[in-house]
Write a protein that holds these residues in place. Structure first.
Motif, PDB file in Angstrom:
ATOM      1  N   LEU A  88      -4.892  -0.328 -17.437  1.00 21.40           N
ATOM      2  CA  LEU A  88      -3.638   0.000 -16.756  1.00 21.40           C
ATOM      3  C   LEU A  88      -3.828  -0.020 -15.247  1.00 21.40           C
ATOM      4  O   LEU A  88      -2.994  -0.565 -14.508  1.00 21.40           O
ATOM      5  N   TYR A  89      -4.926   0.564 -14.785  1.00 24.50           N
ATOM      6  CA  TYR A  89      -5.191   0.555 -13.346  1.00 24.50           C
ATOM      7  C   TYR A  89      -5.311  -0.869 -12.822  1.00 24.50           C
ATOM      8  O   TYR A  89      -4.764  -1.205 -11.762  1.00 24.50           O
ATOM      9  N   SER A  90      -6.004  -1.715 -13.563  1.00 22.28           N
ATOM     10  CA  SER A  90      -6.213  -3.094 -13.123  1.00 22.28           C
ATOM     11  C   SER A  90      -4.894  -3.845 -12.977  1.00 22.28           C
ATOM     12  O   SER A  90      -4.670  -4.542 -11.978  1.00 22.28           O
ATOM     13  N   SER A  91      -3.997  -3.697 -13.950  1.00 21.07           N
ATOM     14  CA  SER A  91      -2.728  -4.425 -13.892  1.00 21.07           C
ATOM     15  C   SER A  91      -1.832  -3.899 -12.775  1.00 21.07           C
ATOM     16  O   SER A  91      -1.215  -4.681 -12.041  1.00 21.07           O
ATOM     17  N   LEU A  92      -1.760  -2.579 -12.616  1.00 16.42           N
ATOM     18  CA  LEU A  92      -0.929  -2.006 -11.557  1.00 16.42           C
ATOM     19  C   LEU A  92      -1.526  -2.283 -10.182  1.00 16.42           C
ATOM     20  O   LEU A  92      -0.799  -2.552  -9.215  1.00 16.42           O
ATOM     21  N   HIS A  93      -2.838  -2.228 -10.103  1.00 13.46           N
ATOM     22  CA  HIS A  93      -3.530  -2.514  -8.845  1.00 13.46           C
ATOM     23  C   HIS A  93      -3.281  -3.964  -8.420  1.00 13.46           C
ATOM     24  O   HIS A  93      -3.006  -4.242  -7.243  1.00 13.46           O
ATOM     25  N   SER A  94      -3.356  -4.885  -9.361  1.00 11.64           N
ATOM     26  CA  SER A  94      -3.128  -6.297  -9.047  1.00 11.64           C
ATOM     27  C   SER A  94      -1.699  -6.528  -8.569  1.00 11.64           C
ATOM     28  O   SER A  94      -1.458  -7.285  -7.624  1.00 11.64           O
ATOM     29  N   ALA A  95      -0.747  -5.862  -9.216  1.00  7.79           N
ATOM     30  CA  ALA A  95       0.652  -6.004  -8.802  1.00  7.79           C
ATOM     31  C   ALA A  95       0.860  -5.447  -7.397  1.00  7.79           C
ATOM     32  O   ALA A  95       1.581  -6.036  -6.579  1.00  7.79           O
ATOM     33  N   LYS A  96       0.224  -4.330  -7.102  1.00  7.90           N
ATOM     34  CA  LYS A  96       0.378  -3.706  -5.789  1.00  7.90           C
ATOM     35  C   LYS A  96      -0.207  -4.576  -4.690  1.00  7.90           C
ATOM     36  O   LYS A  96       0.327  -4.640  -3.576  1.00  7.90           O
ATOM     37  N   PHE A  97      -1.303  -5.259  -4.979  1.00  7.69           N
ATOM     38  CA  PHE A  97      -1.988  -6.057  -3.965  1.00  7.69           C
ATOM     39  C   PHE A  97      -1.458  -7.487  -3.879  1.00  7.69           C
ATOM     40  O   PHE A  97      -1.943  -8.267  -3.064  1.00  7.69           O
ATOM     41  N   ASP A  98      -0.504  -7.831  -4.684  1.00  5.08           N
ATOM     42  CA  ASP A  98       0.035  -9.190  -4.655  1.00  5.08           C
ATOM     43  C   ASP A  98       1.036  -9.322  -3.508  1.00  5.08           C
ATOM     44  O   ASP A  98       2.155  -8.821  -3.577  1.00  5.08           O
ATOM     45  N   LEU A  99       0.617  -9.994  -2.442  1.00  4.40           N
ATOM     46  CA  LEU A  99       1.465 -10.168  -1.259  1.00  4.40           C
ATOM     47  C   LEU A  99       1.952 -11.604  -1.117  1.00  4.40           C
ATOM     48  O   LEU A  99       2.490 -11.971  -0.066  1.00  4.40           O
ATOM     49  N   SER A 100       1.781 -12.387  -2.149  1.00  3.26           N
ATOM     50  CA  SER A 100       2.138 -13.802  -2.062  1.00  3.26           C
ATOM     51  C   SER A 100       3.626 -13.968  -1.768  1.00  3.26           C
ATOM     52  O   SER A 100       4.482 -13.346  -2.398  1.00  3.26           O
ATOM     53  N   GLY A 101       3.914 -14.798  -0.776  1.00  8.61           N
ATOM     54  CA  GLY A 101       5.293 -15.105  -0.432  1.00  8.61           C
ATOM     55  C   GLY A 101       5.988 -14.080   0.436  1.00  8.61           C
ATOM     56  O   GLY A 101       7.164 -14.260   0.772  1.00  8.61           O
ATOM     57  N   LEU A 102       5.299 -13.001   0.815  1.00 12.53           N
ATOM     58  CA  LEU A 102       5.938 -11.958   1.614  1.00 12.53           C
ATOM     59  C   LEU A 102       5.750 -12.225   3.104  1.00 12.53           C
ATOM     60  O   LEU A 102       4.697 -12.684   3.546  1.00 12.53           O
ATOM     61  N   SER A 103       6.772 -11.910   3.879  1.00 12.84           N
ATOM     62  CA  SER A 103       6.687 -12.010   5.335  1.00 12.84           C
ATOM     63  C   SER A 103       5.926 -10.805   5.881  1.00 12.84           C
ATOM     64  O   SER A 103       5.679  -9.823   5.162  1.00 12.84           O
ATOM     65  N   THR A 104       5.558 -10.868   7.159  1.00  7.98           N
ATOM     66  CA  THR A 104       4.890  -9.722   7.788  1.00  7.98           C
ATOM     67  C   THR A 104       5.773  -8.483   7.719  1.00  7.98           C
ATOM     68  O   THR A 104       5.301  -7.374   7.438  1.00  7.98           O
ATOM     69  N   LEU A 127       4.684  -4.939   5.759  1.00  8.50           N
ATOM     70  CA  LEU A 127       4.654  -3.627   6.399  1.00  8.50           C
ATOM     71  C   LEU A 127       5.602  -2.650   5.714  1.00  8.50           C
ATOM     72  O   LEU A 127       5.319  -1.450   5.613  1.00  8.50           O
ATOM     73  N   LEU A 128       6.734  -3.148   5.236  1.00  9.07           N
ATOM     74  CA  LEU A 128       7.708  -2.289   4.555  1.00  9.07           C
ATOM     75  C   LEU A 128       7.259  -1.882   3.159  1.00  9.07           C
ATOM     76  O   LEU A 128       7.719  -0.874   2.626  1.00  9.07           O
ATOM     77  N   LYS A 129       6.377  -2.648   2.570  1.00  9.28           N
ATOM     78  CA  LYS A 129       5.984  -2.449   1.171  1.00  9.28           C
ATOM     79  C   LYS A 129       5.480  -1.034   0.914  1.00  9.28           C
ATOM     80  O   LYS A 129       5.762  -0.442  -0.124  1.00  9.28           O
ATOM     81  N   ASP A 130       4.752  -0.469   1.862  1.00  9.89           N
ATOM     82  CA  ASP A 130       4.245   0.904   1.711  1.00  9.89           C
ATOM     83  C   ASP A 130       4.138   1.515   3.100  1.00  9.89           C
ATOM     84  O   ASP A 130       3.075   1.542   3.705  1.00  9.89           O
ATOM     85  N   MET A 131       5.262   1.994   3.615  1.00  8.34           N
ATOM     86  CA  MET A 131       5.343   2.452   5.003  1.00  8.34           C
ATOM     87  C   MET A 131       5.830   3.892   5.080  1.00  8.34           C
ATOM     88  O   MET A 131       6.702   4.311   4.325  1.00  8.34           O
ATOM     89  N   LYS A 132       5.244   4.643   6.010  1.00  7.66           N
ATOM     90  CA  LYS A 132       5.736   5.967   6.360  1.00  7.66           C
ATOM     91  C   LYS A 132       5.878   6.032   7.878  1.00  7.66           C
ATOM     92  O   LYS A 132       5.204   5.299   8.610  1.00  7.66           O
ATOM     93  N   VAL A 133       6.757   6.916   8.335  1.00  5.85           N
ATOM     94  CA  VAL A 133       7.029   7.043   9.766  1.00  5.85           C
ATOM     95  C   VAL A 133       6.780   8.473  10.201  1.00  5.85           C
ATOM     96  O   VAL A 133       7.202   9.417   9.520  1.00  5.85           O
ATOM     97  N   VAL A 134       6.074   8.645  11.315  1.00  7.85           N
ATOM     98  CA  VAL A 134       5.912   9.957  11.932  1.00  7.85           C
ATOM     99  C   VAL A 134       6.585   9.907  13.297  1.00  7.85           C
ATOM    100  O   VAL A 134       6.654   8.851  13.936  1.00  7.85           O
ATOM    101  N   ALA A 135       7.097  11.053  13.733  1.00  8.55           N
ATOM    102  CA  ALA A 135       7.845  11.084  14.983  1.00  8.55           C
ATOM    103  C   ALA A 135       7.562  12.365  15.735  1.00  8.55           C
ATOM    104  O   ALA A 135       7.259  13.410  15.150  1.00  8.55           O
TER     105      ALA A 135
END
Length: 488
Positions: free
Chosen positions: A234-250, A254-262
């Motif tokens: 399960l970890y392997s399949s979810l990990h692979s999906a999370k790390f798949d950045l093919s076709g994504l713009s910059t 950055l939006l894929k997993d972003m937090k903001v501090v202010a």
């Protein structure tokens, strides 16, 4: 749980007509797997127990991103589909006007996977007419469950459960097993199990992210539901999906997993980027893309914490890129990160092909984003404190301190603790000035507020040991009365 999601999403379409109160469970703005699962599971728990609102008022799980960004969370999509959750039954942040509900005094809010409300994403700022900042919703918060460092001010009206575990889903699982184990079916167990497996890196002792409680909750779910998938697979399949950045713009990466501090008017995004720093820096038009990314989201700086894996040892490699078009911002944020500790990221400067991007190798792979966010938050709060109360003199003093390489960020925070004006006003409005006393004045003067009511203070239901045999016996008795899936 599917019936619950259908009914809660249907209530949104009617604008909650006929309901005096709406209890919203809100996850963090990253909407990663842990946040999404914790939001759904906690809302379902509240809807099925006396902890929810009385009188038939709805409990609504809200994923804290626009629906249009959800396709970027490939690992979340994968697990939800595996669990049989229909995407059309989910509710996203741009589909419910929390500010209007709060203005009408109809909003009750539970936070999971974060413990303080910040400004919402820039693409939501103008979506609703009544939207200002999320901090304006603080008066509606009635409970917090989180595994990050405590940032919110104390309030007797808002119980806080915070414990340093790998996954917020661990704490939600503990809550369900200790108070309402009868609602747990395989669908819910799979969601919680998947989030814990991912956040603890399948309880790998080499990585060291998992705690005793994470392990305990994972093992209990495996015992209660032996047909759950193997943790490694399960970890392997979810990990692979999370790390798949093919076709994504910059921008999307950055939006894929972003937090903001202010801090005041200064806003900094911190994104987990699942590629090597070299690959990130080699992206075409990177500096221009980062400039547009910051402009479109009213950010003063953007931090990319890259994560890749050593091909030989399979150990994580963390590196960091810091972008800002402002040289003072780059210098000051860099100073805060270089002097961070608890744990120290042990940053070593690397060469960068761009003048506005600083690059670093991170010597301590255990210093995750969760550990660095409080460092930036303290630094920005201190910076804002100095600007508000010291004016130009404060800026000159801060610049002088930046010239001293041995000046630690934590020293700045200890000498000038962050102010809590907004939170204090909200708490006093809810409790009455006579109940809250002079916490704001004492805190600004250097005295810390009373410790919050949370699991670090009063303990948690499992501190005395979890009676696994009793729980298994209860499940066995339940199985003779009704089918396990009847809770859906």
């Amino acid at each position: 749980m599917n019936d619950f999601l259908v009914s809660s999403s249907a209530a949104v379409k009617t604008s909650f007509h006929g309901y005096q109160r709406v209890h919203v469970v809100l996850g963090s703005e990253s909407c990663d797997l842990d946040s999404a699962v914790s939001t759904l599971a906690m809302a379902y728990f509240l809807s099925r127990t006396s902890s929810g609102l009385q009188g038939g008022s709805p409990v609504l799980p809200v994923l804290n991103i626009p629906r249009s960004d959800f396709h970027l969370r490939a690992d979340v999509l994968l697990l939800l589909r595996e669990a049989g959750v229909a995407m059309e039954t989910l509710v996203f942040r741009d589909e419910v006007d929390l500010a209007r509900l709060h203005g009408d005094r109809r909003l009750v809010l539970t936070l999971v996977d974060h413990n303080v409300l910040h400004e919402p994403p820039a693409d939501l700022m103008t979506h609703f007419l009544f939207f200002s900042t999320d901090s304006d919703l603080e008066g509606a918060v009635v409970e917090v469950i989180d595994h990050h460092q405590l940032q919110r001010a104390a309030s007797f009206a808002c119980p806080v459960t915070i414990e340093t575990v790998a996954s917020c889903a661990t704490l939600v699982t503990e809550r369900i097993l200790s108070r309402a184990p009868e609602i747990l079916d395989r669908q819910l167990a799979l969601l919680l199990y998947g989030a814990m497996v991912v956040d603890s890196v399948n309880l790998s002792p080499q990585v060291g992210k998992g705690t005793v409680k994470d392990s305990q909750m994972v093992r209990l779910l495996q015992t209660l539901f032996p047909d759950l998938p193997h943790g490694g697979a399960l970890y392997s399949s979810l990990h692979s999906a999370k790390f798949d950045l093919s076709g994504l713009s910059t921008d999307q990466i950055l939006l894929k997993d972003m937090k903001v501090v202010a801090g005041g008017d200064v806003r900094v995004s911190v994104s987990s980027v699942f590629m090597s720093l070299d690959s990130f820096l080699c992206r075409k038009n990177l500096q221009q893309d980062l400039r547009l990314f910051c402009l479109s989201r009213r950010l003063d700086a953007a931090v990319a914490m890259t994560i890749s894996f050593n091909a030989q040892s399979d150990e994580p490699v963390r590196q960091l890129a810091l972008y800002s078009s402002s040289s003072p911002y780059r210098q000051q944020i860099s100073h805060a990160l270089l002097n961070a500790h608890g744990p120290a990221p042990c940053l070593s400067p690397l060469s960068s092909p761009y003048k506005d991007i600083l690059a670093y190798h991170q010597g301590n792979a255990l210093a995750s984003r969760r550990k660095l966010l409080p460092v930036l938050a303290r630094f920005l709060s201190d910076w804002w404190h100095r600007e508000v109360h010291c004016g130009a003199d404060g800026e000159e003093e801060l610049e002088d301190q930046l010239d001293q390489p041995d000046m630690m960020t934590s020293d700045l925070a200890e000498e000038h603790p962050p102010h809590v004006y907004s939170a204090s006003r909200h708490h006093r409005r809810r409790l009455g000035a006579e109940d809250y006393g002079s916490v704001e004045e004492d805190y600004c003067g250097g005295m810390m507020p009373p410790a919050p009511v949370n699991s670090l203070v009063d303990g948690c239901p499992l501190d005395g040991g979890f009676n696994q045999e009793a729980l298994l016996e209860k499940f066995s008795r339940m199985g003779g009365v009704e089918e396990r899936g009847s809770g859906q």
